[in-house]
Design an enzyme around this catalytic site. Sequence first.
Site, PDB file in Angstrom:
ATOM      1  N   GLY A 181      -3.724   0.841  -6.574  1.00 32.88           N
ATOM      2  CA  GLY A 181      -2.565   1.729  -7.238  1.00 32.88           C
ATOM      3  C   GLY A 181      -2.500   1.789  -8.407  1.00 32.88           C
ATOM      4  O   GLY A 181      -1.058   2.700  -9.049  1.00 32.88           O
ATOM      5  N   HIS A 214      -3.272  -6.632   4.056  1.00 33.39           N
ATOM      6  CA  HIS A 214      -3.639  -5.917   2.408  1.00 33.39           C
ATOM      7  C   HIS A 214      -1.650  -6.902   1.398  1.00 33.39           C
ATOM      8  O   HIS A 214      -1.530  -7.577   2.065  1.00 33.39           O
ATOM      9  CB  HIS A 214      -2.090  -4.898   3.190  1.00 33.39           C
ATOM     10  CG  HIS A 214      -2.509  -3.844   2.034  1.00 33.39           C
ATOM     11  ND1 HIS A 214      -2.288  -4.308   0.876  1.00 33.39           N
ATOM     12  CD2 HIS A 214      -3.551  -2.747   2.402  1.00 33.39           C
ATOM     13  CE1 HIS A 214      -2.060  -2.782   0.220  1.00 33.39           C
ATOM     14  NE2 HIS A 214      -3.267  -2.221   0.650  1.00 33.39           N
ATOM     15  N   ASN A 249      -5.097   4.457   4.314  1.00 33.19           N
ATOM     16  CA  ASN A 249      -3.975   3.701   4.193  1.00 33.19           C
ATOM     17  C   ASN A 249      -2.779   4.370   3.797  1.00 33.19           C
ATOM     18  O   ASN A 249      -2.745   4.627   2.804  1.00 33.19           O
ATOM     19  CB  ASN A 249      -4.031   3.126   3.736  1.00 33.19           C
ATOM     20  CG  ASN A 249      -2.933   1.548   3.473  1.00 33.19           C
ATOM     21  OD1 ASN A 249      -1.936   1.898   4.294  1.00 33.19           O
ATOM     22  ND2 ASN A 249      -2.984   0.595   3.027  1.00 33.19           N
ATOM     23  N   TRP A 250      -1.426   4.797   4.268  1.00 37.14           N
ATOM     24  CA  TRP A 250      -0.749   5.811   4.215  1.00 37.14           C
ATOM     25  C   TRP A 250       0.353   4.947   3.080  1.00 37.14           C
ATOM     26  O   TRP A 250       1.342   5.912   2.934  1.00 37.14           O
ATOM     27  CB  TRP A 250       0.012   7.054   5.041  1.00 37.14           C
ATOM     28  CG  TRP A 250      -1.160   8.077   5.559  1.00 37.14           C
ATOM     29  CD1 TRP A 250      -2.836   8.121   5.281  1.00 37.14           C
ATOM     30  CD2 TRP A 250      -0.756   8.514   6.197  1.00 37.14           C
ATOM     31  NE1 TRP A 250      -3.043   9.126   6.328  1.00 37.14           N
ATOM     32  CE2 TRP A 250      -1.791   9.733   6.715  1.00 37.14           C
ATOM     33  CE3 TRP A 250       0.228   9.324   7.162  1.00 37.14           C
ATOM     34  CZ2 TRP A 250      -2.570  10.739   7.732  1.00 37.14           C
ATOM     35  CZ3 TRP A 250       0.453   9.942   8.170  1.00 37.14           C
ATOM     36  CH2 TRP A 250      -1.102  10.528   8.678  1.00 37.14           C
ATOM     37  N   LYS A 251       0.358   4.147   3.928  1.00 42.06           N
ATOM     38  CA  LYS A 251       1.844   2.905   3.413  1.00 42.06           C
ATOM     39  C   LYS A 251       2.842   2.831   4.336  1.00 42.06           C
ATOM     40  O   LYS A 251       2.458   4.132   5.086  1.00 42.06           O
ATOM     41  CB  LYS A 251       1.188   3.201   1.756  1.00 42.06           C
ATOM     42  CG  LYS A 251       0.083   2.133   1.475  1.00 42.06           C
ATOM     43  CD  LYS A 251       0.269   1.484  -0.245  1.00 42.06           C
ATOM     44  CE  LYS A 251      -1.614   1.584  -0.117  1.00 42.06           C
ATOM     45  NZ  LYS A 251      -1.540   0.711  -1.484  1.00 42.06           N
ATOM     46  N   GLU A 258     -10.211  -5.288  -1.465  1.00 43.77           N
ATOM     47  CA  GLU A 258      -9.177  -4.454  -2.602  1.00 43.77           C
ATOM     48  C   GLU A 258      -8.686  -5.121  -3.461  1.00 43.77           C
ATOM     49  O   GLU A 258      -7.777  -6.168  -3.331  1.00 43.77           O
ATOM     50  CB  GLU A 258      -7.753  -4.436  -1.838  1.00 43.77           C
ATOM     51  CG  GLU A 258      -7.980  -2.916  -0.797  1.00 43.77           C
ATOM     52  CD  GLU A 258      -7.394  -2.688  -0.210  1.00 43.77           C
ATOM     53  OE1 GLU A 258      -7.648  -1.736  -0.595  1.00 43.77           O
ATOM     54  OE2 GLU A 258      -5.755  -2.831  -0.128  1.00 43.77           O
ATOM     55  N   SER A 306      -7.629   2.469  -5.664  1.00 42.64           N
ATOM     56  CA  SER A 306      -7.692   3.425  -6.707  1.00 42.64           C
ATOM     57  C   SER A 306      -9.030   4.058  -6.347  1.00 42.64           C
ATOM     58  O   SER A 306      -9.198   5.177  -7.769  1.00 42.64           O
ATOM     59  CB  SER A 306      -7.371   3.270  -8.792  1.00 42.64           C
ATOM     60  OG  SER A 306      -6.118   2.466  -8.628  1.00 42.64           O
ATOM     61  N   GLU A 316      -0.213  -6.169   0.327  1.00 41.57           N
ATOM     62  CA  GLU A 316       1.092  -5.686  -0.204  1.00 41.57           C
ATOM     63  C   GLU A 316       1.469  -6.466   1.094  1.00 41.57           C
ATOM     64  O   GLU A 316       3.053  -6.891   1.210  1.00 41.57           O
ATOM     65  CB  GLU A 316       1.641  -4.276  -0.252  1.00 41.57           C
ATOM     66  CG  GLU A 316       1.505  -3.209  -1.521  1.00 41.57           C
ATOM     67  CD  GLU A 316       0.666  -1.791  -1.503  1.00 41.57           C
ATOM     68  OE1 GLU A 316       0.697  -2.069  -0.090  1.00 41.57           O
ATOM     69  OE2 GLU A 316      -0.267  -1.738  -2.201  1.00 41.57           O
TER      70      GLU A 316
HETATM   71  P1  13P Z   1      -4.376   3.030  -3.868  1.00 42.35           P
HETATM   72  O1  13P Z   1      -5.569   4.116  -3.508  1.00 42.35           O
HETATM   73  O2  13P Z   1      -3.414   4.088  -4.069  1.00 42.35           O
HETATM   74  O3  13P Z   1      -5.141   1.895  -5.299  1.00 42.35           O
HETATM   75  O4  13P Z   1      -4.358   1.536  -3.248  1.00 42.35           O
HETATM   76  C1  13P Z   1      -5.791   1.402  -2.304  1.00 42.35           C
HETATM   77  C2  13P Z   1      -4.628   0.754  -1.230  1.00 42.35           C
HETATM   78  O5  13P Z   1      -4.033  -0.446  -1.525  1.00 42.35           O
HETATM   79  C3  13P Z   1      -5.715   0.910   0.373  1.00 42.35           C
HETATM   80  O6  13P Z   1      -4.717   0.126   1.131  1.00 42.35           O
END
Ligand code: 13P
Length: 278
Positions: free
Chosen positions: A195, A119, A27-29, A189, A235, A121
């Site tokens: 993160g 998600h 997931n590149w966000k 998650e 992470s 976020e």
């Molecule tokens: P990280 O791997 O940067 O912790 O992010 C996880 C995530 O939110 C994947 O959707």
Amino acid sequence: MTNQNTEVPEIREPLPQGNRTPLIAGNWKMNLDHLQAIALVQKLAWGLKDVRHDFSEAEVAVFPPFTDLRSVQTLLAADKLSLTLGAQDVSPHESGAYTGDISAAMLAKLDVRYALVGHSERRHGHSESDDTVGLKARAAHAAGIVPMICVGETAEDLEQHGAAAIPIAQLTAALAHLPQDAEFVVAYEPVWAIGSGQAATPEQAEEVARALREHLRELRGDDRAVAIRVLYGGSVASQNIAGFMRQPNIDGALIGGASLKVDEFTRIIQFKKHVTAG
Ligand code: 13P
């Protein structure tokens, strides 16, 4: 199945292990424009070819921002690459006056196979409710896209309710909107692990993945519960992927930051090497 004859809870047979193909998803966000996206996917494809990655052993998906999807789709098709494409979100609506939304039908036209829904976020940064998440999952499914339903507890939830209660409630609410036979993937998650550099332990993640699968038995029956993939995210890195992939109920990972580094992502995809070595 609930036991009708007695008040004593039924002790269920353990599920068979099943034959789920692991899925490693990046997931590149909100990172990389379409030119950077092409460069990354090309490099990733070369890297995977170099290590002779067997896609039947682990499916690899990338989830670029919307503006990159067309470029990445064209590259995947032109070079006949075996990577699959995902979107980071999808509108709950079919079409119409929804400024800024992207419909599932538009994504399906770009050969998008998966769409993230729920998600953290989006839940927290955009106040998405469980209902909205369910409607998004339904819209994706209706267009032939597999929703990847993201669930997870905050640090506060963890303290108040334990690890599994919130993820189970979120999954139940989303599935209420999906037909019984709909295909979907679950991504567990924990919000506190995203993160933060502080991943859950493999045992913690397995405990929740197992609880989610047990709950899926009730919601969808044993056969579907055996077939549905449950991923861990938060992470994940090449140093910890093997521990997660050794767990019987974890079928892959949803990776943020580490998916933007080609060499690191390639090492994660090659988790089998670490699993058998470790
Ligand atoms: P990280 O791997 O940067 O912790 O992010 C996880 C995530 O939110 C994947 O959707």
